[in-house]
Design a protein around this motif. Structure first.
Motif, PDB file in Angstrom:
ATOM      1  N   GLU A 116      12.393   5.093  18.799  1.00 36.08           N
ATOM      2  CA  GLU A 116      12.681   4.048  17.830  1.00 36.08           C
ATOM      3  C   GLU A 116      11.513   3.770  16.877  1.00 36.08           C
ATOM      4  O   GLU A 116      11.425   2.693  16.290  1.00 36.08           O
ATOM      5  N   ASN A 117      10.593   4.716  16.744  1.00 34.38           N
ATOM      6  CA  ASN A 117       9.600   4.629  15.684  1.00 34.38           C
ATOM      7  C   ASN A 117      10.247   5.020  14.359  1.00 34.38           C
ATOM      8  O   ASN A 117      11.198   5.813  14.332  1.00 34.38           O
ATOM      9  N   ILE A 118       9.715   4.487  13.265  1.00 29.38           N
ATOM     10  CA  ILE A 118      10.303   4.683  11.946  1.00 29.38           C
ATOM     11  C   ILE A 118       9.381   5.554  11.109  1.00 29.38           C
ATOM     12  O   ILE A 118       8.165   5.336  11.073  1.00 29.38           O
ATOM     13  N   TYR A 119       9.971   6.537  10.425  1.00 31.66           N
ATOM     14  CA  TYR A 119       9.237   7.433   9.535  1.00 31.66           C
ATOM     15  C   TYR A 119       9.795   7.268   8.129  1.00 31.66           C
ATOM     16  O   TYR A 119      11.013   7.338   7.923  1.00 31.66           O
ATOM     17  N   VAL A 120       8.905   7.061   7.170  1.00 28.58           N
ATOM     18  CA  VAL A 120       9.319   6.787   5.795  1.00 28.58           C
ATOM     19  C   VAL A 120       8.710   7.824   4.860  1.00 28.58           C
ATOM     20  O   VAL A 120       7.498   8.065   4.894  1.00 28.58           O
ATOM     21  N   ALA A 121       9.558   8.442   4.031  1.00 24.43           N
ATOM     22  CA  ALA A 121       9.069   9.302   2.956  1.00 24.43           C
ATOM     23  C   ALA A 121       8.670   8.404   1.796  1.00 24.43           C
ATOM     24  O   ALA A 121       9.521   7.864   1.087  1.00 24.43           O
ATOM     25  N   ASP A 122       7.365   8.220   1.625  1.00 26.21           N
ATOM     26  CA  ASP A 122       6.799   7.377   0.570  1.00 26.21           C
ATOM     27  C   ASP A 122       6.603   8.268  -0.649  1.00 26.21           C
ATOM     28  O   ASP A 122       5.548   8.864  -0.848  1.00 26.21           O
ATOM     29  N   ARG A 123       7.628   8.353  -1.480  1.00 23.37           N
ATOM     30  CA  ARG A 123       7.785   9.457  -2.424  1.00 23.37           C
ATOM     31  C   ARG A 123       6.617   9.618  -3.398  1.00 23.37           C
ATOM     32  O   ARG A 123       5.977  10.667  -3.469  1.00 23.37           O
ATOM     33  N   GLU A 124       6.340   8.597  -4.192  1.00 21.97           N
ATOM     34  CA  GLU A 124       5.321   8.745  -5.231  1.00 21.97           C
ATOM     35  C   GLU A 124       3.904   8.661  -4.675  1.00 21.97           C
ATOM     36  O   GLU A 124       2.953   9.061  -5.361  1.00 21.97           O
ATOM     37  N   ASN A 125       3.746   8.153  -3.458  1.00 20.18           N
ATOM     38  CA  ASN A 125       2.452   8.251  -2.777  1.00 20.18           C
ATOM     39  C   ASN A 125       2.293   9.583  -2.055  1.00 20.18           C
ATOM     40  O   ASN A 125       1.238   9.848  -1.464  1.00 20.18           O
ATOM     41  N   ASN A 126       3.385  10.389  -2.073  1.00 14.02           N
ATOM     42  CA  ASN A 126       3.348  11.766  -1.575  1.00 14.02           C
ATOM     43  C   ASN A 126       2.910  11.837  -0.109  1.00 14.02           C
ATOM     44  O   ASN A 126       2.038  12.625   0.255  1.00 14.02           O
ATOM     45  N   ARG A 127       3.530  11.016   0.733  1.00 12.45           N
ATOM     46  CA  ARG A 127       3.118  10.963   2.135  1.00 12.45           C
ATOM     47  C   ARG A 127       4.280  10.524   3.016  1.00 12.45           C
ATOM     48  O   ARG A 127       5.303  10.023   2.533  1.00 12.45           O
ATOM     49  N   ILE A 128       4.093  10.710   4.320  1.00 12.95           N
ATOM     50  CA  ILE A 128       4.997  10.181   5.331  1.00 12.95           C
ATOM     51  C   ILE A 128       4.238   9.112   6.100  1.00 12.95           C
ATOM     52  O   ILE A 128       3.124   9.348   6.569  1.00 12.95           O
ATOM     53  N   GLN A 129       4.820   7.924   6.217  1.00 11.51           N
ATOM     54  CA  GLN A 129       4.225   6.860   7.019  1.00 11.51           C
ATOM     55  C   GLN A 129       5.069   6.638   8.279  1.00 11.51           C
ATOM     56  O   GLN A 129       6.302   6.686   8.229  1.00 11.51           O
ATOM     57  N   LYS A 130       4.389   6.376   9.388  1.00  9.33           N
ATOM     58  CA  LYS A 130       5.044   6.118  10.669  1.00  9.33           C
ATOM     59  C   LYS A 130       4.760   4.688  11.106  1.00  9.33           C
ATOM     60  O   LYS A 130       3.610   4.226  11.044  1.00  9.33           O
ATOM     61  N   PHE A 131       5.819   3.993  11.570  1.00  7.48           N
ATOM     62  CA  PHE A 131       5.715   2.601  12.011  1.00  7.48           C
ATOM     63  C   PHE A 131       6.407   2.438  13.364  1.00  7.48           C
ATOM     64  O   PHE A 131       7.297   3.221  13.715  1.00  7.48           O
ATOM     65  N   ASP A 132       6.028   1.396  14.110  1.00 12.57           N
ATOM     66  CA  ASP A 132       6.803   1.046  15.294  1.00 12.57           C
ATOM     67  C   ASP A 132       8.012   0.225  14.867  1.00 12.57           C
ATOM     68  O   ASP A 132       8.210  -0.042  13.681  1.00 12.57           O
ATOM     69  N   ASN A 133       8.836  -0.184  15.842  1.00 14.41           N
ATOM     70  CA  ASN A 133      10.089  -0.853  15.483  1.00 14.41           C
ATOM     71  C   ASN A 133       9.925  -2.301  15.051  1.00 14.41           C
ATOM     72  O   ASN A 133      10.914  -2.994  14.815  1.00 14.41           O
ATOM     73  N   ARG A 134       8.668  -2.754  14.928  1.00 12.98           N
ATOM     74  CA  ARG A 134       8.393  -4.060  14.334  1.00 12.98           C
ATOM     75  C   ARG A 134       7.746  -3.931  12.956  1.00 12.98           C
ATOM     76  O   ARG A 134       7.355  -4.915  12.345  1.00 12.98           O
ATOM     77  N   GLY A 135       7.628  -2.688  12.502  1.00 11.53           N
ATOM     78  CA  GLY A 135       7.056  -2.465  11.187  1.00 11.53           C
ATOM     79  C   GLY A 135       5.550  -2.361  11.171  1.00 11.53           C
ATOM     80  O   GLY A 135       4.937  -2.393  10.101  1.00 11.53           O
ATOM     81  N   ASN A 136       4.935  -2.222  12.347  1.00 12.63           N
ATOM     82  CA  ASN A 136       3.484  -2.066  12.415  1.00 12.63           C
ATOM     83  C   ASN A 136       3.106  -0.609  12.129  1.00 12.63           C
ATOM     84  O   ASN A 136       3.678   0.313  12.720  1.00 12.63           O
TER      85      ASN A 136
END
Length: 234
Positions: A116-136
């Protein structure tokens, strides 16, 4: 279906109950359908953008948890991730425009791993960010080769994280897309596409999905086609 429903469907997700979720960036809405196309849930006000608990601004993608709660990357107009309950009740959100940890410049794609970790394609920052299920914030992977990282998906059976990018030089010379495979700690394992291991046409991958056998599917908006790559075990 959808001819009389959508303006510009953008994000697509199939949940654990085979329900189908769609984000529409033209309508600023989220839709949930059963597998026969019957509408089950709709949130957001049609044609009205906003940044409060009941409005979106060009929402890009959606990811659904096992318990039916879901996360929306909102998206082109806003720079936030929002979590809702399974019934569509607003729970919390995080993110703002920027390039620091936990900030976004077009959060364009989103997916969850089996923890249940979240991965976000941060498009214009050209990166993938990973968060826990509380958004940390947990970690990130920075693509240093190109300008845009469009989308992410998780192969839950093999614990692989996939991302796709796009490279165009001086806004005129199209180099195309690569597919990246990383572990869940965002360490790069494999890369293919325009940079090698690929004999297909120059492509612009806009979204990516992986099936239960680890095969990869990408939507190419340059060639207006879907490509499939078979997983090869060595």
């Amino acid at each position: 279906w959808g001819d009389e429903i959508f303006i510009m469907p953008h994000g697509l997700e199939v949940d654990h109950g085979n329900n189908i979720w769609v984000t529409d960036v033209g309508l600023h809405q989220i839709f949930k359908f059963d597998s026969n196309g019957n509408l089950l849930l709709k949130i957001g006000e049609e044609g009205i953008s906003g940044d409060d608990e009941s409005h979106f601004n060009l929402p890009t993608d959606i990811a659904v948890s096992k318990d039916g709660s879901f996360y929306v990357s909102d998206g082109y107009g806003n720079s936030r991730i929002i979590k809702f309950s399974s019934t569509g009740q607003y729970l919390f959100e995080w993110g703002k425009f920027g390039k620091d940890e936990g900030e976004f410049n077009i959060p364009h794609g989103i997916d969850l791993d089996k923890y249940e970790n979240i991965y976000v394609a941060d498009r214009e920052n050209n990166r993938i960010q990973k968060f826990d299920n509380r958004g940390n914030f947990i970690t990130s992977w920075q693509n240093t080769l190109t300008d845009q990282l469009y989308s992410v998906t998780i192969d839950k059976n093999n614990n692989h994280l996939y991302g796709i990018d796009y490279w165009v030089v001086d806004k005129t010379v199209i180099k195309g897309s690569d597919i990246f495979r990383l572990d869940l700690n965002a360490n790069l394992q494999l890369q293919f596409g325009r940079s090698g291991m690929y004999e297909g046409p120059i492509s612009r991958y806009h979204d990516i999905a992986v099936d239960d056998e680890g095969n990869i599917y990408v939507g190419d908006i340059l060639g207006n086609k879907v490509q499939k790559f078979l997983r090869v075990i060595k």
